[in-house]
Design a protein around this motif. Structure first.
Motif, short mmCIF file in Angstrom:
data_model
loop_
_atom_site.label_atom_id
_atom_site.label_comp_id
_atom_site.label_asym_id
_atom_site.label_seq_id
_atom_site.Cartn_x
_atom_site.Cartn_y
_atom_site.Cartn_z
N PRO A 96 12.61 10.46 -0.34
CA PRO A 96 13.68 10.31 -1.33
C PRO A 96 13.24 10.76 -2.72
CG PRO A 96 12.75 8.17 -0.78
CD PRO A 96 12.12 9.17 0.15
N THR A 97 14.21 11.18 -3.50
CA THR A 97 13.97 11.57 -4.88
C THR A 97 14.97 10.85 -5.78
OG1 THR A 97 15.44 13.47 -4.66
CG2 THR A 97 13.10 13.87 -4.26
N GLY A 98 14.71 10.89 -7.08
CA GLY A 98 15.63 10.30 -8.05
C GLY A 98 15.77 8.80 -7.88
N VAL A 149 14.56 2.95 -5.56
CA VAL A 149 14.93 1.89 -4.63
C VAL A 149 13.88 1.77 -3.52
CG1 VAL A 149 16.64 1.16 -2.92
CG2 VAL A 149 17.38 2.03 -5.15
N ALA A 150 13.43 2.93 -3.00
CA ALA A 150 12.44 2.92 -1.93
C ALA A 150 11.10 2.35 -2.39
CB ALA A 150 12.25 4.33 -1.39
N ARG A 151 10.78 2.50 -3.66
CA ARG A 151 9.51 2.00 -4.20
C ARG A 151 9.58 0.54 -4.64
NH1 ARG A 151 4.96 4.23 -3.36
NH2 ARG A 151 4.19 3.65 -5.40
N VAL A 156 1.76 2.21 -1.04
CA VAL A 156 3.02 2.39 -0.32
C VAL A 156 3.22 1.16 0.57
CG1 VAL A 156 1.97 3.66 1.62
CG2 VAL A 156 4.38 4.01 1.07
N VAL A 157 4.48 0.76 0.71
CA VAL A 157 4.80 -0.35 1.61
C VAL A 157 5.36 0.26 2.89
CG1 VAL A 157 6.25 -2.37 1.97
CG2 VAL A 157 5.19 -1.99 -0.25
N ILE A 158 4.79 -0.13 4.03
CA ILE A 158 5.20 0.40 5.32
C ILE A 158 5.41 -0.74 6.31
CG2 ILE A 158 4.24 2.73 5.11
CD1 ILE A 158 1.70 1.80 6.32
N VAL A 164 6.95 -2.00 -3.42
CA VAL A 164 5.62 -1.90 -4.04
C VAL A 164 5.59 -2.78 -5.29
CG1 VAL A 164 4.00 -0.34 -5.21
CG2 VAL A 164 5.17 0.41 -3.13
N HIS A 165 6.65 -2.73 -6.07
CA HIS A 165 6.72 -3.54 -7.29
C HIS A 165 6.79 -5.04 -6.97
CE1 HIS A 165 6.84 0.12 -9.55
NE2 HIS A 165 7.91 0.52 -8.87
N LEU A 166 7.45 -5.38 -5.87
CA LEU A 166 7.48 -6.79 -5.45
C LEU A 166 6.09 -7.27 -5.08
CD1 LEU A 166 10.79 -6.87 -3.38
CD2 LEU A 166 10.36 -7.96 -5.59
N TYR A 167 5.32 -6.43 -4.38
CA TYR A 167 3.94 -6.80 -4.07
C TYR A 167 3.12 -6.97 -5.34
CZ TYR A 167 3.47 -6.69 1.01
OH TYR A 167 3.53 -6.99 2.34
#
Length: 168
Positions: free
Chosen positions: A14-16, A21-23, A57-59, A26-29
């Motif tokens: 994803p971009t933009g 949203v996809a990242r 990265v969260v996977i 990571v911020h929650l972690y």
């Protein structure tokens, strides 16, 4: 059994705003809220192959084994995913599940082993398995055989806890 295209249409990262949203996980972690994901998601901290910097990265965890302790993950963006390529270059990494950190070493599964992982995962999480296959361009008819065939082409990585040296 379903026939797969010669080379599935690999999804693009994803971009933009979709990337933001996809990242978000990571911020929650980073905010100390990784326990919200339970054991289904992990934060993978790996080394960038070009920069040498720590990348995050969260996977999703596909399987977890208690002894020896390991987690298996799939690359939804195929072998071109940055985290996958970085692990190929430097297989040593750190994972965080909830609030616990583990030093791990990446082992890349062969096609047949990936097929077995997917065949076991699909009955336990049918919606997620169908979504992963659909996202990667594979069509499945819902049978274990079709999930096994898809799993043979999905890149799986087993992250095994690094052996600790004995305490002195």
């Amino acid at each position: 059994m379903t026939v797969f295209p010669a080379e599935p249409n690999r999804p693009r990262p994803p971009t933009g705003w979709k990337r933001l949203v996809a990242r978000a996980p990571v911020h929650l972690y980073r905010a100390g809220l990784g326990s919200l994901f339970g054991g289904r998601m992990m934060l993978l901290i790996h080394t960038g192959r070009t920069s040498g910097l720590a990348r995050r990265v969260v996977i999703e965890v596909v399987t977890h084994a208690a002894a020896p302790q390991s987690w298996t993950v799939a690359s939804g963006f195929g072998p071109q995913a940055q985290w996958y390529r970085n692990l190929r270059h430097t297989p040593q990494a750190t994972i965080r599940i909830g609030r616990r950190y583990h030093a791990v070493t990446a082992h890349f599964l062969a096609g047949a082993e990936g097929g077995e992982v997917m065949a076991r995962y699909a009955p336990l999480h049918p919606r997620a398995a169908k979504a992963l296959c659909r996202y990667m361009g594979f069509r499945t008819d819902g049978s274990v055989a079709s999930f096994r065939a898809a799993g043979e082409r999905i890149p799986f990585v087993r992250l095994e806890v690094a052996a600790r040296s004995p305490k002195r």
